[in-house]
Design a protein around this motif. Structure first.
Motif, PDB file in Angstrom:
ATOM      1  N   ARG A   1       5.894  -7.298  -6.071  1.00  0.00           N
ATOM      2  CA  ARG A   1       4.821  -6.963  -6.656  1.00  0.00           C
ATOM      3  C   ARG A   1       4.681  -5.511  -6.941  1.00  0.00           C
ATOM      4  NH1 ARG A   1      -0.438 -10.552  -5.958  1.00  0.00           N
ATOM      5  NH2 ARG A   1       1.037 -11.621  -7.304  1.00  0.00           N
ATOM      6  N   VAL A   2       4.605  -4.907  -8.327  1.00  0.00           N
ATOM      7  CA  VAL A   2       4.458  -3.423  -8.600  1.00  0.00           C
ATOM      8  C   VAL A   2       3.288  -3.314  -9.204  1.00  0.00           C
ATOM      9  CG1 VAL A   2       5.640  -1.669 -10.093  1.00  0.00           C
ATOM     10  CG2 VAL A   2       7.096  -3.577  -9.288  1.00  0.00           C
ATOM     11  N   SER A   3       2.522  -2.291  -8.793  1.00  0.00           N
ATOM     12  CA  SER A   3       1.170  -1.809  -9.036  1.00  0.00           C
ATOM     13  C   SER A   3       1.170  -0.379  -9.377  1.00  0.00           C
ATOM     14  CB  SER A   3       0.041  -2.355  -8.572  1.00  0.00           C
ATOM     15  OG  SER A   3       0.250  -1.880  -6.966  1.00  0.00           O
ATOM     16  N   SER A   4       0.124   0.318  -9.952  1.00  0.00           N
ATOM     17  CA  SER A   4      -0.152   1.360 -10.195  1.00  0.00           C
ATOM     18  C   SER A   4      -1.517   1.979  -9.738  1.00  0.00           C
ATOM     19  CB  SER A   4      -0.022   1.979 -11.777  1.00  0.00           C
ATOM     20  OG  SER A   4       1.261   1.411 -12.367  1.00  0.00           O
ATOM     21  N   GLU A   5      -1.840   3.258  -9.451  1.00  0.00           N
ATOM     22  CA  GLU A   5      -2.936   4.044  -9.005  1.00  0.00           C
ATOM     23  C   GLU A   5      -3.983   3.754 -10.341  1.00  0.00           C
ATOM     24  OE1 GLU A   5      -5.880   5.546  -6.594  1.00  0.00           O
ATOM     25  OE2 GLU A   5      -3.963   4.524  -6.209  1.00  0.00           O
TER      26      GLU A   5
ATOM     27  N   GLY B   1       0.672  -1.129   0.086  1.00  0.00           N
ATOM     28  CA  GLY B   1       0.108  -0.046   0.019  1.00  0.00           C
ATOM     29  C   GLY B   1       0.686   1.286  -0.150  1.00  0.00           C
ATOM     30  N   ARG B   2       2.198   1.179   0.034  1.00  0.00           N
ATOM     31  CA  ARG B   2       2.842   2.515  -0.036  1.00  0.00           C
ATOM     32  C   ARG B   2       3.544   2.647  -1.496  1.00  0.00           C
ATOM     33  NH1 ARG B   2       1.385   4.480   4.828  1.00  0.00           N
ATOM     34  NH2 ARG B   2       1.815   3.066   6.424  1.00  0.00           N
TER      35      ARG B   2
ATOM     36  N   LYS C   1       5.788   3.804  -8.054  1.00  0.00           N
ATOM     37  CA  LYS C   1       4.994   2.631  -8.013  1.00  0.00           C
ATOM     38  C   LYS C   1       4.496   2.199  -6.618  1.00  0.00           C
ATOM     39  CE  LYS C   1       4.905   2.020 -12.691  1.00  0.00           C
ATOM     40  NZ  LYS C   1       3.591   1.996 -13.632  1.00  0.00           N
ATOM     41  N   TYR C   2       3.448   1.557  -6.601  1.00  0.00           N
ATOM     42  CA  TYR C   2       3.065   0.776  -5.264  1.00  0.00           C
ATOM     43  C   TYR C   2       3.817  -0.502  -5.183  1.00  0.00           C
ATOM     44  CZ  TYR C   2      -1.010   3.799  -4.604  1.00  0.00           C
ATOM     45  OH  TYR C   2      -1.703   4.964  -4.731  1.00  0.00           O
ATOM     46  N   CYS C   3       4.572  -0.757  -4.149  1.00  0.00           N
ATOM     47  CA  CYS C   3       5.461  -1.924  -4.130  1.00  0.00           C
ATOM     48  C   CYS C   3       4.988  -2.796  -3.024  1.00  0.00           C
ATOM     49  CB  CYS C   3       7.013  -1.548  -4.428  1.00  0.00           C
ATOM     50  SG  CYS C   3       7.566  -0.784  -5.726  1.00  0.00           S
TER      51      CYS C   3
END
Length: 231
Positions: A197-201, A172-173, A186-188
């Motif tokens: 795991r790498v994600s985006s808003e 969540g950071r 990115k969110y990691c």
């Protein structure tokens, strides 16, 4: 409050001469230099004539506006203008601290190429605000955001405050991630077995996993702790 810098062992006349030299180098009149540094001309004259030691606020403003290092103004030693390796903080008496802004961009998108980092100025932060969050100014840097993968949390042109001492991803950071020659924001999340795991808003950008055991081309630069994003 205009807080003076202690001048023990320093020559006020020499400090004043260096302030005048900085104005001359920038081709600024005394009136122009004073206005851009946020002080009355009479105060500028007191500094340049050696009657008063420059305040921490003045030194910070000169650094932020012109990139002139407080350490050079006070001592005449070291480089005159800021670089990534030579950045100095303004006097400790100030209630604000200047965090250097670096000439790099973290992409909220496919990635921004960055091979060199050079300080190009800074942003002022309240020391009290930083302390309340357990942040050490020496571990902080400000960088720009490009791209749209983190919209609406971060938009292109926003500036982010990055804590380079916080490099263990928490769910969540948001973090600045260096992947190859690119910087990403990115969110990691660190999963079992060394999977990042790498994600985006922005949901138009898919989430992906990186097996850290199979690459040495990925590192966490630091955690995003604040931004200039307007809501």
């Amino acid at each position: 409050m205009d807080m003076p810098v202690h001048s023990h062992g320093l020559s006020l006349a020499d400090i004043g001469a260096r302030i005048r030299a900085a104005a001359d180098e920038l081709e600024k009149s005394g009136t122009e230099f004073a206005a851009e540094a946020g002080v009355p001309y009479s105060t500028y004259r007191a500094y340049t004539s050696g009657q008063r030691a420059p305040s921490a606020e003045f030194l910070s403003a000169v650094f932020m506006r012109f990139g002139i290092l407080p350490s050079w103004v006070l001592t005449g030693q070291g480089p005159r203008r800021t670089t990534a390796a030579s950045f100095q903080q303004p006097a400790n008496e100030s209630t604000f601290v200047v965090i250097p802004r670096y000439d790099v961009a973290a992409s909220a998108g496919p990635g921004a190429h960055n091979s060199e980092e050079a300080a190009i100025g800074g942003l002022s932060f309240s020391k009290k605000w930083l302390q309340s969050r357990g942040l050490n100014p020496l571990n902080l840097k400000v960088i720009d955001v490009v791209g749209e993968s983190m919209a609406s949390k971060l938009d292109e042109g926003d500036k982010v405050l990055v804590d380079v001492s916080d490099t263990i991803p928490k769910s969540g950071r948001a973090y600045v991630l260096r992947q190859g020659g690119e910087l990403l924001v990115k969110y990691c999340q660190l999963l079992p077995d060394g999977i990042l795991r790498v994600s985006s808003e922005n949901q138009n950008y898919p989430t992906y996993d990186i097996d850290l055991s199979k690459t040495d081309d990925v590192s966490i630069v630091g955690r995003v702790r604040a931004s200039t994003h307007e809501w």
